[in-house]
Design a protein around this motif. Structure first.
Motif, PDB file in Angstrom:
ATOM      1  N   TRP A   1     -18.930  -1.816  19.103  1.00 38.06           N
ATOM      2  CA  TRP A   1     -18.723  -2.883  18.824  1.00 38.06           C
ATOM      3  C   TRP A   1     -19.673  -3.118  17.647  1.00 38.06           C
TER       4      TRP A   1
ATOM      5  N   HIS B   1      -8.450 -14.455  17.007  1.00 39.42           N
ATOM      6  CA  HIS B   1      -8.264 -14.800  18.410  1.00 39.42           C
ATOM      7  C   HIS B   1      -6.792 -15.253  18.378  1.00 39.42           C
TER       8      HIS B   1
ATOM      9  N   SER C   1     -18.028  -7.314  22.287  1.00 37.40           N
ATOM     10  CA  SER C   1     -16.361  -7.196  22.635  1.00 37.40           C
ATOM     11  C   SER C   1     -16.067  -5.828  22.743  1.00 37.40           C
TER      12      SER C   1
ATOM     13  N   PHE D   1     -11.414  -5.902  22.427  1.00 33.76           N
ATOM     14  CA  PHE D   1     -11.976  -7.300  22.330  1.00 33.76           C
ATOM     15  C   PHE D   1     -12.568  -7.612  23.617  1.00 33.76           C
TER      16      PHE D   1
ATOM     17  N   SER E   1     -14.893  -8.954  25.572  1.00 30.25           N
ATOM     18  CA  SER E   1     -16.384  -9.775  25.678  1.00 30.25           C
ATOM     19  C   SER E   1     -17.081  -9.507  26.893  1.00 30.25           C
TER      20      SER E   1
END
Length: 390
Positions: A196, A368, A206, A154, A156
């Motif tokens: 992704w 998250h 990400s 992840f 980003s």
């Protein structure tokens, strides 16, 4: 979104800029590409340095003001806002430290003012310790730097970052184990997988990041800490800014869903009654539910943001408050988008609908940190104390 007095969000994110960003969001999502044009315009507008002090070339904004701006950006393009969030986390951490007399991340502020992009490389597959542990190896170098080897997920801003802030575990030094926090530049030692392809938040790109002895020079190693929960200001800064700005993005999604639902209710006409759906009591109830949820999101964001800005002392309750803020914002935003879909009716189920995209984007919030399990565990421990050992 005028929670911060004497502050004009349009000065930093003009209506024209937001409309251009909104106009590109659907194509970015459909093409599963990074929003390069958005980044270019935001960089030119000085947005990367909104949290950098004025004397270092930034706007000198507070976290409370940045929260408002991220809500505003997310209302135009959630994926763009979430991607930029990860850069703002590091500039926000730099601000939190500097406000407390620690200039360890001054290079982040200077770099952001010069247009550099900082990415967030903490998450690892299966590592539910998050900030308090790492499966990435941090190997000390003779010059005081560290070589990092491992895999981050992840990440980003993967196609565009200049510096990656990350952590790893040093198991070889005399005082080992130590969690090492540092920054590595983009080199051949850092490989980005093109993996992704997700349900939503596609523009964040990400991607997974492989580290193969990626070097953080000595002047970019900012902390060596004992593993586990730690009161160090860097840990607090990362956790507080990360949770606050995440909550801001998802609050912005909720506001956009509410606005779209209101517009749709006024535009749709019932064949049965000949009146617009804005006059239908069931639709009115749904809109009211959305507004009630959204209105409750704003004051909690402002209160927590101001508490961080003003260096309030919540002691052991800080992590519970921050986990709770993110959890409530994400779950409330999802409920608001759910209601908006029902207000709009079947047309919202088509991928061409903005609400369809918002529906997919808002789902990312539950993944998250802090996830629902972690948030509840943190809050329970704050109020009930730790679980007794078996």
């Amino acid at each position: 979104m005028d929670a911060v007095s004497d502050f004009d969000p349009a000065r930093y994110l003009s209506d024209d800029l937001l409309e251009r960003i909104r106009g590109r969001a659907a194509a970015v999502d459909a093409g599963n590409v990074f929003p390069d044009d958005d980044l270019a315009e935001l960089r030119a507008a000085g947005y990367l340095a909104i949290l950098v002090p004025r004397d270092l070339g930034g706007a000198g904004l507070s976290l409370a003001e940045a929260s408002v701006l991220q809500q505003r950006l997310a209302g135009a393009a959630p994926a763009t806002a979430l991607a930029i969030n990860m850069h703002l986390v590091w500039t926000g951490v730099a601000k939190v430290l500097a406000d407390r007399g620690d200039d360890a991340l001054r290079f982040v502020q200077e770099g952001a003012a010069a247009g550099e992009v900082f990415a967030f490389g903490i998450s690892e597959a299966g590592n539910d310790l998050v900030l308090f542990g790492s499966d990435t190896a941090a190997t000390p170098q003779p010059d005081g730097g560290y070589a990092f080897t491992g895999t981050k997920i992840f990440t980003s801003l993967a196609p565009v970052w200049d510096q990656l802030g990350l952590h790893g575990l040093d198991t070889t030094s005399e005082d080992a184990p130590r969690l090492v926090f540092g920054f590595v530049p983009r080199t051949d030692a850092v490989r980005t997988r093109d993996d992704w392809d997700t349900l939503g938040m596609r523009g964040t790109q990400s991607r997974t990041t492989e580290l193969h002895d990626a070097l953080a020079p000595a002047n970019r190693v900012v902390r060596r800490l004992a593993p586990g929960p730690n009161p160090d200001p860097l840990v607090f800064g990362i956790f507080s800014v990360f949770e606050l700005l995440l909550a801001s993005v998802y609050t912005g999604i909720a506001r956009r869903a509410l606005d779209v639902a209101v517009e749709t209710a006024h535009a749709r006409t019932s064949k049965k009654t000949g009146r617009t759906y804005s006059q239908d009591p069931d639709i009115r109830w749904r809109i009211a539910e959305m507004a009630l949820a959204y209105d409750g999101m704003l004051p909690q964001l402002e209160v927590i943001a101001r508490a961080i800005d003003e260096r309030a002392d919540h002691g052991a309750l800080w992590f519970a408050k921050l986990s709770g803020l993110k959890h409530r914002a994400v779950t409330s935003a999802k409920r608001v988008v759910d209601e908006a879909m029902l207000v709009a009716g079947g047309s919202s189920y088509f991928t061409r609908s903005e609400l369809s995209r918002l529906y997919r984007d808002v789902l990312a919030g539950q993944f998250h940190p802090s996830d629902p399990e972690s948030a509840h565990s943190t809050v329970a421990a704050a109020w009930l104390g730790p679980v007794d050992p078996a």
